[in-house]
Design a protein around this motif. Structure first.
Motif, mmCIF file in Angstrom:
data_model
loop_
_atom_site.group_PDB
_atom_site.id
_atom_site.type_symbol
_atom_site.label_atom_id
_atom_site.label_comp_id
_atom_site.label_asym_id
_atom_site.label_seq_id
_atom_site.Cartn_x
_atom_site.Cartn_y
_atom_site.Cartn_z
ATOM 1 N N ASN A 61 0.850 -2.493 5.319
ATOM 2 C CA ASN A 61 0.218 -1.407 5.458
ATOM 3 C C ASN A 61 -0.862 -1.274 4.557
ATOM 4 O O ASN A 61 -2.045 -0.557 4.934
ATOM 5 N N SER B 284 -4.990 -0.097 13.816
ATOM 6 C CA SER B 284 -5.593 1.332 13.834
ATOM 7 C C SER B 284 -6.165 1.376 15.270
ATOM 8 O O SER B 284 -6.115 0.524 15.852
ATOM 9 N N ALA C 128 -9.219 8.732 5.178
ATOM 10 C CA ALA C 128 -10.050 9.552 6.209
ATOM 11 C C ALA C 128 -10.692 10.867 5.525
ATOM 12 O O ALA C 128 -11.260 11.212 6.208
ATOM 13 N N GLY D 196 0.848 -1.160 0.013
ATOM 14 C CA GLY D 196 0.079 -0.097 -0.021
ATOM 15 C C GLY D 196 0.870 1.362 -0.068
ATOM 16 O O GLY D 196 0.634 2.283 0.763
ATOM 17 N N LYS E 119 -9.063 -5.054 12.277
ATOM 18 C CA LYS E 119 -7.937 -4.269 12.807
ATOM 19 C C LYS E 119 -7.660 -4.716 14.293
ATOM 20 O O LYS E 119 -6.169 -4.703 14.759
ATOM 21 N N ALA F 232 -6.249 9.950 2.021
ATOM 22 C CA ALA F 232 -7.451 9.867 0.977
ATOM 23 C C ALA F 232 -8.625 8.771 1.843
ATOM 24 O O ALA F 232 -9.584 9.153 1.933
ATOM 25 N N ASP G 140 -2.359 -0.033 -7.021
ATOM 26 C CA ASP G 140 -2.241 1.126 -7.877
ATOM 27 C C ASP G 140 -0.896 1.357 -8.614
ATOM 28 O O ASP G 140 0.099 2.290 -8.052
ATOM 29 N N ALA H 176 1.762 3.111 -2.451
ATOM 30 C CA ALA H 176 1.316 3.976 -3.502
ATOM 31 C C ALA H 176 0.862 5.396 -2.915
ATOM 32 O O ALA H 176 1.092 6.333 -3.663
ATOM 33 N N SER H 177 0.091 5.427 -2.165
ATOM 34 C CA SER H 177 -0.536 6.648 -1.468
ATOM 35 C C SER H 177 -0.451 6.655 0.131
ATOM 36 O O SER H 177 -0.054 5.930 0.780
ATOM 37 N N GLY H 178 -0.916 7.832 0.684
ATOM 38 C CA GLY H 178 -1.169 7.842 2.166
ATOM 39 C C GLY H 178 0.107 7.643 3.084
ATOM 40 O O GLY H 178 1.315 7.936 2.791
HETATM 41 N N1 LIG Z 1 -6.025 7.452 7.442
HETATM 42 C C1 LIG Z 1 -6.148 7.147 8.524
HETATM 43 O O1 LIG Z 1 -7.017 7.983 9.114
HETATM 44 C C2 LIG Z 1 -6.071 5.772 8.903
HETATM 45 C C3 LIG Z 1 -6.123 5.433 10.450
HETATM 46 C C4 LIG Z 1 -5.763 4.115 11.123
HETATM 47 C C5 LIG Z 1 -5.317 3.308 10.473
HETATM 48 N N2 LIG Z 1 -5.091 3.558 8.987
HETATM 49 C C6 LIG Z 1 -4.581 2.427 8.261
HETATM 50 O O2 LIG Z 1 -3.206 2.792 7.650
HETATM 51 C C7 LIG Z 1 -3.101 2.092 6.346
HETATM 52 C C8 LIG Z 1 -2.934 3.152 5.159
HETATM 53 O O3 LIG Z 1 -3.956 3.860 5.011
HETATM 54 P P1 LIG Z 1 -4.155 5.396 4.422
HETATM 55 O O4 LIG Z 1 -4.926 6.091 5.072
HETATM 56 O O5 LIG Z 1 -2.756 5.499 3.889
HETATM 57 O O6 LIG Z 1 -5.191 4.899 3.110
HETATM 58 P P2 LIG Z 1 -4.806 5.089 1.672
HETATM 59 O O7 LIG Z 1 -6.080 4.797 0.807
HETATM 60 O O8 LIG Z 1 -4.184 6.557 1.001
HETATM 61 O O9 LIG Z 1 -3.837 4.198 1.078
HETATM 62 C C9 LIG Z 1 -3.820 2.461 1.186
HETATM 63 C C10 LIG Z 1 -3.317 2.147 0.078
HETATM 64 O O10 LIG Z 1 -3.372 0.735 0.129
HETATM 65 C C11 LIG Z 1 -3.556 0.332 -1.358
HETATM 66 N N3 LIG Z 1 -4.392 -0.921 -1.360
HETATM 67 C C12 LIG Z 1 -5.718 -0.875 -1.227
HETATM 68 N N4 LIG Z 1 -5.975 -2.413 -1.426
HETATM 69 C C13 LIG Z 1 -4.980 -3.040 -1.892
HETATM 70 C C14 LIG Z 1 -4.830 -4.491 -2.048
HETATM 71 N N5 LIG Z 1 -5.645 -5.443 -2.167
HETATM 72 N N6 LIG Z 1 -3.527 -4.882 -2.311
HETATM 73 C C15 LIG Z 1 -2.302 -3.736 -2.302
HETATM 74 N N7 LIG Z 1 -2.530 -2.648 -1.921
HETATM 75 C C16 LIG Z 1 -3.933 -2.226 -1.729
HETATM 76 C C17 LIG Z 1 -4.192 1.448 -2.087
HETATM 77 O O11 LIG Z 1 -3.981 1.467 -3.411
HETATM 78 C C18 LIG Z 1 -3.458 2.598 -1.500
HETATM 79 O O12 LIG Z 1 -2.186 3.040 -2.209
HETATM 80 C C19 LIG Z 1 -4.356 1.341 6.289
HETATM 81 O O13 LIG Z 1 -4.290 -0.151 6.728
HETATM 82 C C20 LIG Z 1 -5.540 1.907 6.972
HETATM 83 O O14 LIG Z 1 -6.395 0.902 7.505
HETATM 84 C C21 LIG Z 1 -5.411 4.728 8.316
#
Ligand SMILES: NC(=O)c1ccc[n+]([C@@H]2O[C@H](COP(=O)([O-])OP(=O)(O)OC[C@H]3O[C@@H](n4cnc5c(N)ncnc54)[C@H](O)[C@@H]3O)[C@@H](O)[C@H]2O)c1
Length: 250
Positions: free
Chosen positions: A89, A141, A193, A12, A159, A191, A38, A14-16
């Protein structure tokens, strides 16, 4: 250069949060392999790391696919000889909750958030055993620790499972010098959240639960992952690193 010489896979990425972890790891000397669905964004992150002189590689990875994991880890070991760090991630938040169990929504969240995580661990462990070293970091999380009125309970369940899985792996593989920890972010500006940030009621509700009074940013989480990936945390396994501005301290 806290990760000099280490080879780290970030799913994961590629982003965030994952993209930030990739950047921070790379700037600390790691070779970073990003796996994501992605391909466009993932390749762009890798190209930006390479343009700064780092070693990096992108590999298409759907974390639910054993074939994709095999290919990515095979290419990683062929090219860089080892895997020191795996950051599981990739994750999805899933559908909104309508007080009714939707088995497809449940499967979608579980398959990415927990099955994908276990699959990656299973694939990487033999290489870490050969190496005599490993750090596995699983993205949970704060919703793996507490409930919420706005989250689908399947997300909480997935989670929470990531938290327990991390402890199981930590205990099973400690004798092989493989550590495994979970990270528990609160709301982070990505993205995933964005629904919270667009909705003033959800935003003020979230802020009212955060003693530090702000939404987190991706660096807040990436520096936690850096610590767990580095040898600075060599006596830490089976632990939960909570990065939530104090949300769960209430
Ligand atoms: N953003 C928040 O507030 C938050 C809070 C707690 C935990 N998290 C956790 O942090 C992690 C990252 O989340 P984020 O906020 O950066 O989200 P994000 O949507 O920006 O990034 C998620 C990434 O995972 C990739 N992805 C999705 N499904 C996939 C799959 N089947 N195989 C491979 N890649 C896949 C997406 O393409 C994307 O690049 C997640 O596990 C999320 O549950 C996020």
């Amino acid at each position: 250069m806290r990760l000099l010489g280490k080879v780290a896979i970030v799913t994961g990425g590629a982003s965030g949060i994952g993209a930030e972890i990739a950047k921070v790891f790379s700037s600390e000397g790691a070779t970073v392999i990003i796996g994501d669905i992605d391909d466009e964004l993932g390749s762009a992150v890798v190209n930006s790391l390479i343009s700064k002189g780092a070693e990096a590689m992108y590999s298409h990875l759907d974390v639910r696919s054993e074939r994709d994991w095999n290919r990515m880890i095979g290419h990683t070991v062929e090219r860089f000889q080892k895997v020191d760090v795996l950051v599981n991630n990739a994750g999805i938040s899933g559908a909104a909750w309508h007080m009714k169990l939707d088995i497809q929504a449940w499967d979608a969240v579980m398959n990415v958030n927990i099955f994908g995580c276990l699959l990656g661990i299973q694939m990487v462990i033999p290489h870490m055993i050969d190496l005599g070293f490993g750090s596995i970091i699983n993205m949970s999380s704060q919703m793996g620790l507490v409930g919420s009125t706005s989250t689908h309970p399947s997300y909480n369940a997935s989670k929470g499972a990531v938290r327990a899985l991390s402890k199981g792996i930590a205990v099973q593989y400690a004798k092989e010098n493989i550590r495994c920890n979970s990270i528990h972010p609160g709301p982070i500006d990505t993205a995933m959240a964005s629904d919270i940030f667009k909705n003033p009621d959800l935003m003020s509700g979230a802020l009212s639960k955060i003693p530090l009074g702000r939404i987190g940013n991706t660096c807040d989480v990436a520096y936690g992952a850096l610590f767990l990936a580095s040898d600075e945390s060599s006596y830490i396994t089976g632990s939960e690193l909570v990065i939530d501005g104090g949300w769960t301290a209430y």
